[in-house]
Design a protein around this motif. Sequence first.
Motif, PDB file in Angstrom:
ATOM      1  N   MET A   1       0.717  -1.328  -0.071  1.00  0.00           N
ATOM      2  CA  MET A   1       0.051   0.114  -0.077  1.00  0.00           C
ATOM      3  C   MET A   1       0.771   1.143   0.175  1.00  0.00           C
ATOM      4  O   MET A   1       1.954   1.162   0.826  1.00  0.00           O
ATOM      5  CB  MET A   1      -1.115   0.031   1.337  1.00  0.00           C
ATOM      6  N   SER A   2       0.568   2.353  -0.878  1.00  0.00           N
ATOM      7  CA  SER A   2       1.366   3.443  -0.882  1.00  0.00           C
ATOM      8  C   SER A   2       1.142   4.422   0.193  1.00  0.00           C
ATOM      9  O   SER A   2       0.275   4.170   0.823  1.00  0.00           O
ATOM     10  CB  SER A   2       1.111   4.148  -2.369  1.00  0.00           C
ATOM     11  N   THR A   3       1.907   5.283   0.428  1.00  0.00           N
ATOM     12  CA  THR A   3       1.976   6.231   1.397  1.00  0.00           C
ATOM     13  C   THR A   3       0.692   6.988   1.226  1.00  0.00           C
ATOM     14  O   THR A   3      -0.086   7.436   2.231  1.00  0.00           O
ATOM     15  CB  THR A   3       3.196   7.329   1.604  1.00  0.00           C
ATOM     16  N   LYS A   4       0.261   7.337  -0.025  1.00  0.00           N
ATOM     17  CA  LYS A   4      -0.982   8.314  -0.453  1.00  0.00           C
ATOM     18  C   LYS A   4      -1.997   7.453   0.197  1.00  0.00           C
ATOM     19  O   LYS A   4      -2.924   7.788   0.608  1.00  0.00           O
ATOM     20  CB  LYS A   4      -0.873   8.508  -1.818  1.00  0.00           C
ATOM     21  N   GLU A   5      -1.984   6.041  -0.257  1.00  0.00           N
ATOM     22  CA  GLU A   5      -3.356   5.327   0.182  1.00  0.00           C
ATOM     23  C   GLU A   5      -3.348   5.233   1.483  1.00  0.00           C
ATOM     24  O   GLU A   5      -4.646   5.267   2.043  1.00  0.00           O
ATOM     25  CB  GLU A   5      -3.186   3.819  -0.466  1.00  0.00           C
ATOM     26  N   ILE A   6      -2.448   5.068   2.240  1.00  0.00           N
ATOM     27  CA  ILE A   6      -2.461   4.991   3.675  1.00  0.00           C
ATOM     28  C   ILE A   6      -3.031   6.186   4.221  1.00  0.00           C
ATOM     29  O   ILE A   6      -3.812   6.298   5.317  1.00  0.00           O
ATOM     30  CB  ILE A   6      -1.072   4.785   4.233  1.00  0.00           C
ATOM     31  N   ALA A   7      -2.472   7.319   3.909  1.00  0.00           N
ATOM     32  CA  ALA A   7      -3.118   8.821   4.201  1.00  0.00           C
ATOM     33  C   ALA A   7      -4.479   8.904   3.948  1.00  0.00           C
ATOM     34  O   ALA A   7      -5.121   9.504   4.771  1.00  0.00           O
ATOM     35  CB  ALA A   7      -2.089   9.832   3.561  1.00  0.00           C
ATOM     36  N   TYR A   8      -4.780   8.391   2.518  1.00  0.00           N
ATOM     37  CA  TYR A   8      -6.256   8.379   2.456  1.00  0.00           C
ATOM     38  C   TYR A   8      -7.262   7.588   3.472  1.00  0.00           C
ATOM     39  O   TYR A   8      -8.315   8.044   3.970  1.00  0.00           O
ATOM     40  CB  TYR A   8      -6.523   7.998   1.108  1.00  0.00           C
ATOM     41  N   ARG A   9      -6.770   6.440   3.650  1.00  0.00           N
ATOM     42  CA  ARG A   9      -7.320   5.489   4.946  1.00  0.00           C
ATOM     43  C   ARG A   9      -7.543   6.291   6.070  1.00  0.00           C
ATOM     44  O   ARG A   9      -8.627   6.283   6.924  1.00  0.00           O
ATOM     45  CB  ARG A   9      -6.677   4.233   4.829  1.00  0.00           C
ATOM     46  N   ILE A  10      -6.388   7.038   6.546  1.00  0.00           N
ATOM     47  CA  ILE A  10      -6.278   7.463   7.830  1.00  0.00           C
ATOM     48  C   ILE A  10      -7.423   8.654   7.535  1.00  0.00           C
ATOM     49  O   ILE A  10      -8.121   8.924   8.729  1.00  0.00           O
ATOM     50  CB  ILE A  10      -5.011   8.109   8.081  1.00  0.00           C
ATOM     51  N   ILE A  11      -7.337   9.490   6.659  1.00  0.00           N
ATOM     52  CA  ILE A  11      -8.406  10.764   6.599  1.00  0.00           C
ATOM     53  C   ILE A  11      -9.841  10.176   6.571  1.00  0.00           C
ATOM     54  O   ILE A  11     -10.783  10.656   7.371  1.00  0.00           O
ATOM     55  CB  ILE A  11      -7.864  11.625   5.453  1.00  0.00           C
ATOM     56  N   ASP A  12     -10.106   9.131   6.023  1.00  0.00           N
ATOM     57  CA  ASP A  12     -11.392   8.395   5.711  1.00  0.00           C
ATOM     58  C   ASP A  12     -11.885   8.083   7.018  1.00  0.00           C
ATOM     59  O   ASP A  12     -13.034   8.110   7.370  1.00  0.00           O
ATOM     60  CB  ASP A  12     -11.385   7.264   4.845  1.00  0.00           C
ATOM     61  N   SER A  13     -10.898   7.708   8.132  1.00  0.00           N
ATOM     62  CA  SER A  13     -11.321   7.096   9.459  1.00  0.00           C
ATOM     63  C   SER A  13     -11.725   8.490  10.417  1.00  0.00           C
ATOM     64  O   SER A  13     -12.115   8.148  11.391  1.00  0.00           O
ATOM     65  CB  SER A  13     -10.241   6.287   9.929  1.00  0.00           C
ATOM     66  N   ASP A  16     -15.887  13.922  11.987  1.00  0.00           N
ATOM     67  CA  ASP A  16     -16.060  15.331  11.285  1.00  0.00           C
ATOM     68  C   ASP A  16     -15.190  16.327  12.227  1.00  0.00           C
ATOM     69  O   ASP A  16     -14.472  17.261  11.658  1.00  0.00           O
ATOM     70  CB  ASP A  16     -17.494  15.744  11.367  1.00  0.00           C
ATOM     71  N   GLU A  17     -14.955  16.378  13.451  1.00  0.00           N
ATOM     72  CA  GLU A  17     -14.080  17.103  14.418  1.00  0.00           C
ATOM     73  C   GLU A  17     -12.759  17.035  14.291  1.00  0.00           C
ATOM     74  O   GLU A  17     -12.070  17.807  14.004  1.00  0.00           O
ATOM     75  CB  GLU A  17     -14.587  16.748  15.916  1.00  0.00           C
ATOM     76  N   GLN A  18     -12.374  15.773  13.861  1.00  0.00           N
ATOM     77  CA  GLN A  18     -10.959  15.424  13.839  1.00  0.00           C
ATOM     78  C   GLN A  18     -10.492  15.930  12.222  1.00  0.00           C
ATOM     79  O   GLN A  18      -9.485  16.464  12.192  1.00  0.00           O
ATOM     80  CB  GLN A  18     -10.600  13.842  13.708  1.00  0.00           C
ATOM     81  N   LEU A  19     -11.552  15.853  11.250  1.00  0.00           N
ATOM     82  CA  LEU A  19     -11.104  16.325  10.027  1.00  0.00           C
ATOM     83  C   LEU A  19     -11.177  17.888  10.059  1.00  0.00           C
ATOM     84  O   LEU A  19     -10.220  18.179   9.399  1.00  0.00           O
ATOM     85  CB  LEU A  19     -12.327  15.836   9.030  1.00  0.00           C
ATOM     86  N   GLU A  20     -11.769  18.508  10.631  1.00  0.00           N
ATOM     87  CA  GLU A  20     -12.079  19.942  11.009  1.00  0.00           C
ATOM     88  C   GLU A  20     -10.602  20.414  11.429  1.00  0.00           C
ATOM     89  O   GLU A  20      -9.939  21.321  10.823  1.00  0.00           O
ATOM     90  CB  GLU A  20     -13.056  20.706  11.788  1.00  0.00           C
ATOM     91  N   GLY A  21     -10.289  19.741  12.289  1.00  0.00           N
ATOM     92  CA  GLY A  21      -8.759  19.701  13.100  1.00  0.00           C
ATOM     93  C   GLY A  21      -7.630  19.763  11.912  1.00  0.00           C
ATOM     94  O   GLY A  21      -6.730  20.640  11.930  1.00  0.00           O
ATOM     95  N   PHE A  22      -7.647  18.718  11.329  1.00  0.00           N
ATOM     96  CA  PHE A  22      -6.930  18.385  10.053  1.00  0.00           C
ATOM     97  C   PHE A  22      -6.811  19.514   9.205  1.00  0.00           C
ATOM     98  O   PHE A  22      -5.665  19.746   8.978  1.00  0.00           O
ATOM     99  CB  PHE A  22      -7.028  16.939   9.564  1.00  0.00           C
TER     100      PHE A  22
END
Length: 68
Positions: A1-13, A16-22
């Motif tokens: 799995m590529s770094t980009k795919e791992i990042a997408y998986r993390i972001i997908d998890s 809403d509050e965590q995503l706003e902080g990100f």
Amino acid sequence: MSTKEIAYRIIDSFSDEQLEGFVLLFKDYIPSDEEPNEETRTVLDDVKNGRNLSRNVTVEELFKDLNS
């Protein structure tokens, strides 16, 4: 799995509050869609074409610029 795919998986998890902080944390790293103004375009063109890359100044002038 590529770094980009791992990042997408993390972001997908994210909640809403965590995503706003990100987004708040990284928003300054996202390139702007704004077009550069004329002065910036001129400087970028100069750099691309190897023009006006330096000026003959003294060390004192360099430090004066750095401290201003």
